[in-house]
Design an enzyme around this catalytic site. Structure first.
Site, PDB file in Angstrom:
ATOM      1  CB  THR A  74      -9.952  25.621  -1.438  1.00 13.79           C
ATOM      2  OG1 THR A  74      -8.796  26.401  -1.144  1.00 13.79           O
ATOM      3  CG2 THR A  74     -10.021  24.363  -1.023  1.00 13.79           C
TER       4      THR A  74
ATOM      5  CE  LYS B 246      -7.153  25.448   2.231  1.00 11.78           C
ATOM      6  NZ  LYS B 246      -6.974  24.434   0.974  1.00 11.78           N
TER       7      LYS B 246
END
Length: 343
Positions: A260, A203
């Site tokens: 994120t 990610k």
């Protein structure tokens, strides 16, 4: 023999950055005796004198039962639980140095989101390899991982947060679930260790790509498409590594990916944002105090995907930007003009 960690038990927190410090404060706040270790002696001295991590987590004072120590041995000896929060590039060296001092039946939780560059191993794989090759090691050491959408600053401020903790033995995961949970820090249990690690590491790469698009001035449509197709790439690699599909729709997968890629506190998104605005990687690294794991993980993941013959076009373009000097706008153009596919 079962590990039992009561409120008198000792926990070692290895790594005194923002995330390691936040977890140390959280666990000490529950009444555990916590030893926090950092590699930089000057930084450790400041932590001891200030009773606060002014460099990485200012404003969060240490509970009285949080002890900061210099020697690694002092931190690790007699610890029933060890939480690893050192960067992936230093993980092997630090863990190997700890092994002689590990107590029998201890639990070790990786809180690191990365893949080792040289071996293409996740952090639990690195630990497992060291434990099986280094002589005179304690027996029955259980290895796990904690992951999810959790900025250290918000955890330290007791902002409601949910994460997942994973061990191959679900009973151990549930045991550790009880250790970490608080009224503001909800913890789910899982047995899919590899799925948690792959989603957590990759990610960060998608977040760099999201930052690039934001830096280039693209809109919300672009970001949404990138997150969605980025998740598809992560799932593809995870499936090849025998991870559980449900993990990628969970906190460590979609949850952490969303945070994120969109949060202003994301170091990896910040890297991409600056790249998109024209800064070089050397300039960006020079401006950052903390590690953006996605930079090194891009290199690892690129070679891992090639090794496993998994198509990951977003990853490939981030690799080209970071390591081949490709322009951000050219990378986006090449992504959009690829051969059309069936979703």
């Amino acid at each position: 023999m079962k590990n039992s960690l009561n409120k008198g038990g000792k926990i070692a927190l290895i790594g005194a950055g923002s995330w390691g410090t936040a977890l140390a404060i959280l666990l000490a706040g529950k009444g555990y005796a916590v030893c926090l270790w950092g590699h930089n002696s000057d930084h450790v001295d400041k932590l001891i004198s200030d009773r606060e991590n002014k460099k990485y987590l200012p404003g969060s004072l240490f509970p009285v039962n949080l002890q900061v120590v210099h020697p690694l041995r002092q931190a690790v000896e007699n610890a029933s639980l060890i939480v690893m929060a050192v960067p992936s590039h230093a993980y092997r060296r630090v863990f190997a140095a700890m092994v002689p001092f590990l107590m029998e039946n201890c639990r070790i939780v990786s809180a690191v989101k990365g893949i080792e560059n040289t071996t293409l191993m996740t952090m639990t794989q690195v630990m497992s390899e060291i434990l099986t090759t280094q002589s005179d090691i304690p027996k029955n050491i259980q290895l796990g991982v904690i992951s999810g959408p959790s900025f250290a600053k918000e955890v330290a401020l007791k902002v409601p947060t949910a994460v997942t903790i994973g061990f191959k033995d679900l009973a151990v995961a549930k045991e550790m679930q009880q250790v970490f949970v608080t009224e503001f820090f909800r913890v789910y249990a899982s047995s899919d260790v590899i799925g948690l690690e792959i989603s957590a590491a990759l990610k960060n790469i998608i977040a760099i790509a999201a930052g690039v698009c934001d830096g280039l001035g693209y809109g919300l449509n672009t970001r949404a498409a990138l997150i969605t197709r980025g998740l598809a790439e992560i799932q593809r690699l995870g499936a090849a590594m025998h991870a559980e599909a449900a993990t990628f729709a969970g906190l460590s997968g979609l949850g952490d990916l969303l945070l994120t890629c969109t949060g202003d506190l994301s170091r990896n998104r910040t890297v991409g944002l600056k790249l998109g605005k024209g800064k070089t990687l050397d300039e960006i690294n020079g401006e950052m105090d903390m590690v953006a794991e996605g930079i090194k993980t891009t290199l690892s993941a690129y070679h891992l995907a090639r090794k496993m013959k998994i198509e990951m076009p977003i990853l490939e373009q981030v690799y080209n930007i970071l390591y081949q000097g490709k322009s951000c706008s050219e990378a986006v153009k090449d992504l959009l003009t690829r051969e059309l596919k069936v979703e």
